[in-house]
Design a protein around this motif. Structure first.
Motif, PDB file in Angstrom:
ATOM      1  N   PRO A   1      10.485   4.195   0.471  1.00 29.53           N
ATOM      2  CA  PRO A   1       9.440   4.706   0.330  1.00 29.53           C
ATOM      3  C   PRO A   1       9.371   6.265  -0.444  1.00 29.53           C
ATOM      4  O   PRO A   1      10.408   6.970   0.075  1.00 29.53           O
ATOM      5  CB  PRO A   1       8.381   5.044   1.727  1.00 29.53           C
ATOM      6  CG  PRO A   1       9.145   4.070   2.587  1.00 29.53           C
ATOM      7  CD  PRO A   1      10.512   3.883   2.119  1.00 29.53           C
ATOM      8  N   LEU A   2       8.454   6.724  -1.630  1.00 26.36           N
ATOM      9  CA  LEU A   2       8.925   7.764  -1.834  1.00 26.36           C
ATOM     10  C   LEU A   2       8.257   8.685  -1.117  1.00 26.36           C
ATOM     11  O   LEU A   2       9.106  10.000  -1.039  1.00 26.36           O
ATOM     12  CB  LEU A   2       7.803   7.881  -3.412  1.00 26.36           C
ATOM     13  CG  LEU A   2       8.564   7.460  -4.758  1.00 26.36           C
ATOM     14  CD1 LEU A   2       8.904   5.901  -4.501  1.00 26.36           C
ATOM     15  CD2 LEU A   2       7.474   7.801  -5.605  1.00 26.36           C
ATOM     16  N   ASP A   3       7.432   8.687  -0.284  1.00 26.48           N
ATOM     17  CA  ASP A   3       7.082   9.644   0.716  1.00 26.48           C
ATOM     18  C   ASP A   3       7.907   9.373   2.083  1.00 26.48           C
ATOM     19  O   ASP A   3       7.548   8.232   2.710  1.00 26.48           O
ATOM     20  CB  ASP A   3       5.660   9.582   1.068  1.00 26.48           C
ATOM     21  CG  ASP A   3       5.093  10.677   2.080  1.00 26.48           C
ATOM     22  OD1 ASP A   3       5.911  11.205   2.832  1.00 26.48           O
ATOM     23  OD2 ASP A   3       3.842  10.574   2.549  1.00 26.48           O
ATOM     24  N   PRO A   4       8.809  10.374   2.345  1.00 33.76           N
ATOM     25  CA  PRO A   4       9.709   9.918   3.551  1.00 33.76           C
ATOM     26  C   PRO A   4       8.617   9.618   4.949  1.00 33.76           C
ATOM     27  O   PRO A   4       9.213   9.301   5.968  1.00 33.76           O
ATOM     28  CB  PRO A   4      10.690  10.920   3.798  1.00 33.76           C
ATOM     29  CG  PRO A   4       9.779  12.268   2.979  1.00 33.76           C
ATOM     30  CD  PRO A   4       9.032  11.375   1.929  1.00 33.76           C
ATOM     31  N   ALA A   5       7.570  10.249   5.070  1.00 36.92           N
ATOM     32  CA  ALA A   5       6.724  10.156   6.103  1.00 36.92           C
ATOM     33  C   ALA A   5       5.926   8.961   6.057  1.00 36.92           C
ATOM     34  O   ALA A   5       5.366   8.525   7.036  1.00 36.92           O
ATOM     35  CB  ALA A   5       5.791  11.349   6.255  1.00 36.92           C
TER      36      ALA A   5
ATOM     37  N   GLY B   1       0.841  -1.226   0.031  1.00 38.93           N
ATOM     38  CA  GLY B   1       0.052   0.052  -0.096  1.00 38.93           C
ATOM     39  C   GLY B   1       0.707   1.362   0.054  1.00 38.93           C
ATOM     40  O   GLY B   1       0.321   2.215   0.128  1.00 38.93           O
ATOM     41  N   VAL B   2       2.166   1.129  -0.031  1.00 34.57           N
ATOM     42  CA  VAL B   2       2.940   2.342  -0.294  1.00 34.57           C
ATOM     43  C   VAL B   2       3.636   2.368  -1.223  1.00 34.57           C
ATOM     44  O   VAL B   2       4.509   1.183  -1.731  1.00 34.57           O
ATOM     45  CB  VAL B   2       3.945   2.331   1.071  1.00 34.57           C
ATOM     46  CG1 VAL B   2       4.869   3.579   1.086  1.00 34.57           C
ATOM     47  CG2 VAL B   2       3.047   2.325   2.386  1.00 34.57           C
ATOM     48  N   LEU B   3       3.792   3.345  -2.163  1.00 33.53           N
ATOM     49  CA  LEU B   3       4.721   3.465  -3.326  1.00 33.53           C
ATOM     50  C   LEU B   3       6.207   3.561  -2.901  1.00 33.53           C
ATOM     51  O   LEU B   3       6.425   4.594  -2.304  1.00 33.53           O
ATOM     52  CB  LEU B   3       4.283   4.651  -4.102  1.00 33.53           C
ATOM     53  CG  LEU B   3       4.850   4.992  -5.617  1.00 33.53           C
ATOM     54  CD1 LEU B   3       4.461   3.833  -6.432  1.00 33.53           C
ATOM     55  CD2 LEU B   3       4.498   6.093  -6.344  1.00 33.53           C
ATOM     56  N   CYS B   4       6.754   2.448  -3.671  1.00 33.09           N
ATOM     57  CA  CYS B   4       8.368   2.568  -3.252  1.00 33.09           C
ATOM     58  C   CYS B   4       9.333   2.499  -4.649  1.00 33.09           C
ATOM     59  O   CYS B   4       8.889   2.162  -5.272  1.00 33.09           O
ATOM     60  CB  CYS B   4       8.421   1.178  -2.298  1.00 33.09           C
ATOM     61  SG  CYS B   4       7.672   1.463  -0.719  1.00 33.09           S
ATOM     62  N   ASP B   5      10.582   2.931  -4.254  1.00 29.80           N
ATOM     63  CA  ASP B   5      11.590   2.536  -5.046  1.00 29.80           C
ATOM     64  C   ASP B   5      12.450   1.261  -4.402  1.00 29.80           C
ATOM     65  O   ASP B   5      12.919   1.465  -3.330  1.00 29.80           O
ATOM     66  CB  ASP B   5      12.480   3.723  -5.443  1.00 29.80           C
ATOM     67  CG  ASP B   5      11.640   4.401  -6.514  1.00 29.80           C
ATOM     68  OD1 ASP B   5      10.876   4.070  -7.142  1.00 29.80           O
ATOM     69  OD2 ASP B   5      12.249   5.715  -6.467  1.00 29.80           O
ATOM     70  N   VAL B   6      12.429   0.278  -5.099  1.00 24.91           N
ATOM     71  CA  VAL B   6      13.544  -0.655  -4.723  1.00 24.91           C
ATOM     72  C   VAL B   6      14.719  -0.681  -5.728  1.00 24.91           C
ATOM     73  O   VAL B   6      14.683  -0.669  -6.817  1.00 24.91           O
ATOM     74  CB  VAL B   6      12.846  -2.216  -4.964  1.00 24.91           C
ATOM     75  CG1 VAL B   6      13.742  -3.397  -4.349  1.00 24.91           C
ATOM     76  CG2 VAL B   6      11.476  -2.207  -4.074  1.00 24.91           C
ATOM     77  N   VAL B   7      15.805  -0.467  -4.990  1.00 26.61           N
ATOM     78  CA  VAL B   7      17.109  -0.389  -5.817  1.00 26.61           C
ATOM     79  C   VAL B   7      18.037  -1.440  -5.408  1.00 26.61           C
ATOM     80  O   VAL B   7      18.333  -1.563  -4.427  1.00 26.61           O
ATOM     81  CB  VAL B   7      17.725   1.075  -5.249  1.00 26.61           C
ATOM     82  CG1 VAL B   7      19.086   1.048  -6.092  1.00 26.61           C
ATOM     83  CG2 VAL B   7      16.874   2.135  -5.818  1.00 26.61           C
ATOM     84  N   CYS B   8      18.676  -2.239  -6.499  1.00 24.20           N
ATOM     85  CA  CYS B   8      19.445  -3.399  -6.269  1.00 24.20           C
ATOM     86  C   CYS B   8      20.579  -3.049  -7.143  1.00 24.20           C
ATOM     87  O   CYS B   8      20.709  -2.654  -8.167  1.00 24.20           O
ATOM     88  CB  CYS B   8      18.846  -4.731  -6.918  1.00 24.20           C
ATOM     89  SG  CYS B   8      19.603  -6.142  -6.533  1.00 24.20           S
TER      90      CYS B   8
END
Length: 204
Positions: free
Chosen positions: A136-140, A98-105
């Motif tokens: 998370p794109l939103d740090p909060a 439910g949280v928009l995220c960036d996953v970086v590998c």
């Protein structure tokens, strides 16, 4: 310029074109970097490059966003064969619990390259997955992952596997990482193939 350096630069050019044309969706030119028998190995897909193009296009239509960034490279050449290793980062954006995220590998592209009709082509690409993270794109935002599921994922691409399984992909759980028997076997295969032997490529 020495002939060996020129060949290295041409191989590097092929690797860079792979990343630019794939991420741009320039599929006709992207197909041109591959050997006719070229195979892509990824966490979420393993098979012929034409099938890789097809499933990538299907993923794009569903909103799957995966991009690539390249770093330094090292190339070993023997005649019309080469092993190219390129530092890379895979970045995938998507909904995670439910949280928009960036996953970086972060890892390396380990490429079996071959000269075909006078040009260097990718015959077999096996990424090496070294470490990853999720932001998370939103740090909060408060992100709560399933810790039991996360713990079952391979350490080198744990968060990448987590997001990919959550959106329905069947993730391969024994990919080469920074250390371990899988990457040791990959290096062995690379040395053997570069010396003229069998690359022991999987059949699809």
């Amino acid at each position: 310029m020495s002939n060996s350096l020129q060949e290295e630069l041409l191989i590097r050019q092929t690797v860079e074109r792979w990343a630019v044309w794939r991420d741009a969706g320039d599929w006709e030119r992207f197909a041109s970097v591959w050997h006719p028998d070229g195979v892509m190995m990824a966490t979420w897909f393993q098979g012929h490059y034409k099938d890789f193009i097809r499933v990538t296009q299907e993923g794009w239509k569903k909103g799957v966003s995966i991009l690539h960034f390249l770093g330094g490279s090292a190339v070993d050449i023997n005649g019309d064969r080469a092993i190219s290793q390129t530092k890379m980062t895979i970045s995938q954006r998507g909904d995670v619990e439910g949280v928009l995220c960036d996953v970086v590998c972060t890892g390396r592209f380990y490429d079996f390259m071959v000269k075909h009709e006078g040009e260097w082509k990718v015959l077999h690409r096996q990424p090496i997955y070294e470490k990853d993270r999720i932001d998370p794109l939103d740090p909060a935002a408060v992100l709560k992952l399933d810790q039991d599921a996360l713990a079952k994922m391979p350490a080198g691409y744990r968060h990448l596997a987590y997001i990919q399984t959550r959106i329905g992909y069947n993730v391969k759980m024994d990919m080469p990482m920074l250390t371990g028997p899988e990457v040791d076997d990959l290096y062995r295969r690379g040395r053997n193939w570069l010396a003229g032997g069998d690359g022991e490529f999987p059949k699809f």
